[in-house]
Design a protein around this motif. Sequence first.
Motif, PDB file in Angstrom:
ATOM      1  N   HIS A 197      88.626  26.101  37.263  1.00 43.60           N
ATOM      2  CA  HIS A 197      87.507  26.981  36.904  1.00 43.60           C
ATOM      3  C   HIS A 197      87.604  27.362  35.432  1.00 43.60           C
ATOM      4  N   MET A 198      88.628  28.167  35.081  1.00 43.48           N
ATOM      5  CA  MET A 198      88.730  28.578  33.676  1.00 43.48           C
ATOM      6  C   MET A 198      90.165  28.578  33.165  1.00 43.48           C
ATOM      7  N   GLY A 199      91.037  27.825  33.881  1.00 35.20           N
ATOM      8  CA  GLY A 199      92.337  27.543  33.293  1.00 35.20           C
ATOM      9  C   GLY A 199      93.490  28.489  33.594  1.00 35.20           C
ATOM     10  N   CYS A 200      93.344  29.469  34.504  1.00 36.15           N
ATOM     11  CA  CYS A 200      94.514  30.277  34.888  1.00 36.15           C
ATOM     12  C   CYS A 200      95.435  29.411  35.753  1.00 36.15           C
ATOM     13  N   CYS A 243      92.915  34.716  38.931  1.00 31.43           N
ATOM     14  CA  CYS A 243      91.873  35.226  38.025  1.00 31.43           C
ATOM     15  C   CYS A 243      90.567  35.518  38.748  1.00 31.43           C
ATOM     16  N   HIS A 244      89.899  34.481  39.286  1.00 32.67           N
ATOM     17  CA  HIS A 244      88.604  34.720  39.942  1.00 32.67           C
ATOM     18  C   HIS A 244      88.613  34.255  41.383  1.00 32.67           C
ATOM     19  N   GLY A 245      89.829  33.948  41.925  1.00 27.37           N
ATOM     20  CA  GLY A 245      89.964  33.721  43.365  1.00 27.37           C
ATOM     21  C   GLY A 245      89.692  32.317  43.860  1.00 27.37           C
ATOM     22  N   SER A 246      89.608  31.314  42.987  1.00 27.11           N
ATOM     23  CA  SER A 246      89.467  29.948  43.507  1.00 27.11           C
ATOM     24  C   SER A 246      90.699  29.621  44.326  1.00 27.11           C
ATOM     25  N   CYS A 297      94.078  25.947  37.149  1.00 22.96           N
ATOM     26  CA  CYS A 297      92.847  26.092  37.936  1.00 22.96           C
ATOM     27  C   CYS A 297      91.692  25.449  37.172  1.00 22.96           C
ATOM     28  N   CYS A 336      94.180  31.138  42.937  1.00 17.13           N
ATOM     29  CA  CYS A 336      94.118  31.491  41.519  1.00 17.13           C
ATOM     30  C   CYS A 336      93.969  33.007  41.363  1.00 17.13           C
TER      31      CYS A 336
HETATM   32  S1  FES Z   1      90.352  30.527  36.371  1.00  8.51           S
HETATM   33 FE1  FES Z   1      90.828  30.173  38.439  1.00  8.51          FE
HETATM   34  S2  FES Z   1      89.205  31.067  39.477  1.00  8.51           S
HETATM   35 FE2  FES Z   1      88.666  31.366  37.426  1.00  8.51          FE
END
Ligand code: FES
Length: 511
Positions: A469-472, A487-490, A467, A485
């Motif tokens: 955003h922050m790599g999940c 983690c934060h729903g992207s 992802c 994703c």
């Molecule tokens: S790491 Fe994917 S939404 Fe934050």
Amino acid sequence: MKQESGATHPIWEDNISLPTTDHLRENRKCDVCVVGAGIAGLTVAYLLAKEGKHVIVLESKSIGGGESSRTAAHLSTALDARYTNLINTFGEDGTRLICQSHTRAIDKVSEIAKEEKIDCDFTRVDGYLFASTRQDEEKLLKELEAIQQFGWMDVVLRKECPAGSLTALPCLHFPNQARLHPMKYLAGLAKAFIDKGGEVYTDTHVVDFKSGPVVTATAKSGHAVSANHLVVATNAPANDKATIMTKQAPYRTYMIGLTVPKDVVPDALYWDVQDPYHYIRLAGNSAKDDGDTEILLVGGEDHRTGQENNPMKRFQDLERWTRTKFPMAGEVRYLWSGQVQEPVDGLAYIGRYPCDFDNMYVATGDSGQDVTHATIGGILITDLIMGRKNPWAKLYDPTRSGMKGAGEFMKYNLNVATQAKDYVTPGEVEDPAQVMPGTGGIMRDGTNKVAVYCDQDGVRHKFSAVCTHMGCLVHWNNVEHSWDCPCHGSRYDPLGRVVTGPARKDLDPLK
Ligand code: FES
Ligand SMILES: Cc1cc2nc3c(=O)[nH]c(=O)nc-3n(C[C@H](O)[C@H](O)[C@H](O)COP(=O)(O)OP(=O)(O)OC[C@H]3O[C@@H](n4cnc5c(N)ncnc54)[C@H](O)[C@@H]3O)c2cc1C
């Protein structure tokens, strides 16, 4: 109208006529730039245009192309976060103000619809929070106690629920709630905004936000809007990495629309107190009028985004639950899912976004109640930009500590931390050939994970599963045909393009 990314179809997308819009073709300047043309973005844009500000709205997709076309549009003061919890966190005075802000928001929607002559089926109805078990009944009594503690005396315990098939146990009666057709409301709001000199650019995805005395939002095309103020109303804030996204969690929520004989289910809003939770309303005449039947909308069965391997089962559970509660229900005509942001303390984050300058604002954390939260956001951010005091500003302040909901804060972030396990688990497929047309799957390639999508022509597309955003690592959602994703729903469409933030950049394509 365009669908989110695939499979499902919200009732509100039928026969909607939106104002004509274009994408951003040149650099522009204005007083206020709003990013996101959902209920939150268009409400603040409309209210600021009414104050005489020159406002430009930038939108990735179409007007209402995000969660606003997927809402159930209950306008309610019976907050999902529950007054029992809010009073513990915000005290009696704060909770009274929260209740007043949602009451004011319902009135404001009614005023806007009347003033702009928006035919959106806005209807005042009563709401009922009902118990299905004796344990639930206890919860209702505690909720009533909290409500009376901060001085709201209109809510009463009723021995019987007006929808008799729902429960034989008591319920709490909340007078003067409302429902509407969200896309008709949004179409009318957008038209009123444009009539006041506002500009909306659709198919304009913002990839960069620059703070400064003049704020700049730059679209994927390279064209930018510079403004004295910037409002980020992208549901999950597209300008945020970890300031707000560690204080709220994304949940998928499911809805079905079934036929019921006309005039059998009393026209009201109904909610239970179970986990997972359910919410019910009639669609209303302007959504669908089908002779002897009408459409009943039932929602719920929520789960953390990207953390359910079989989302189709959620629809099956929802239908099964509905048929036990409404045995007279007929065929399922609609089904769709959407995303809500659950803030750790139950209250939206609305106001100044913490950065070097105080001209960037955010409206997020809908808590499943964004028609009212978005309207509160519109009123509050308009006051901040106009230099007026607002009694709700401190409560909704996005910089408030996540520790106000310390237990939930720890739970949310522990959950995010455990998603790192995806880096060491095996792939779902060993070879792209195992991914069938119209589906996606995750494959391991050495130390990397690859997202493989096979289109209907059998062509396989490969992306990094990381992802942006922050790599999940993303997971395939076989209901909405998207990469989600955990983690934060992207969310990304099958071809890796961002559907829902906070990510702004697409998944990296691989050869
Ligand atoms: S790491 Fe994917 S939404 Fe934050
Ligand atoms: C199934 C469901 C039921 C719900 N039920 C209720 C209910 O009964 N009552 C209630 O009050 N609320 C309810 N909600 C919550 C609420 O209605 C929605 O979450 C709300 O409409 C969201 O509005 P929004 O403007 O914040 O976000 P959105 O409508 O998602 O708008 C944000 C917009 O920003 C755009 N965007 C995102 N990133 C960018 C970018 N980088 N550049 C440009 N544009 C971008 C998106 O395309 C989108 O159109 C429900 C939600 C769902 C999904």
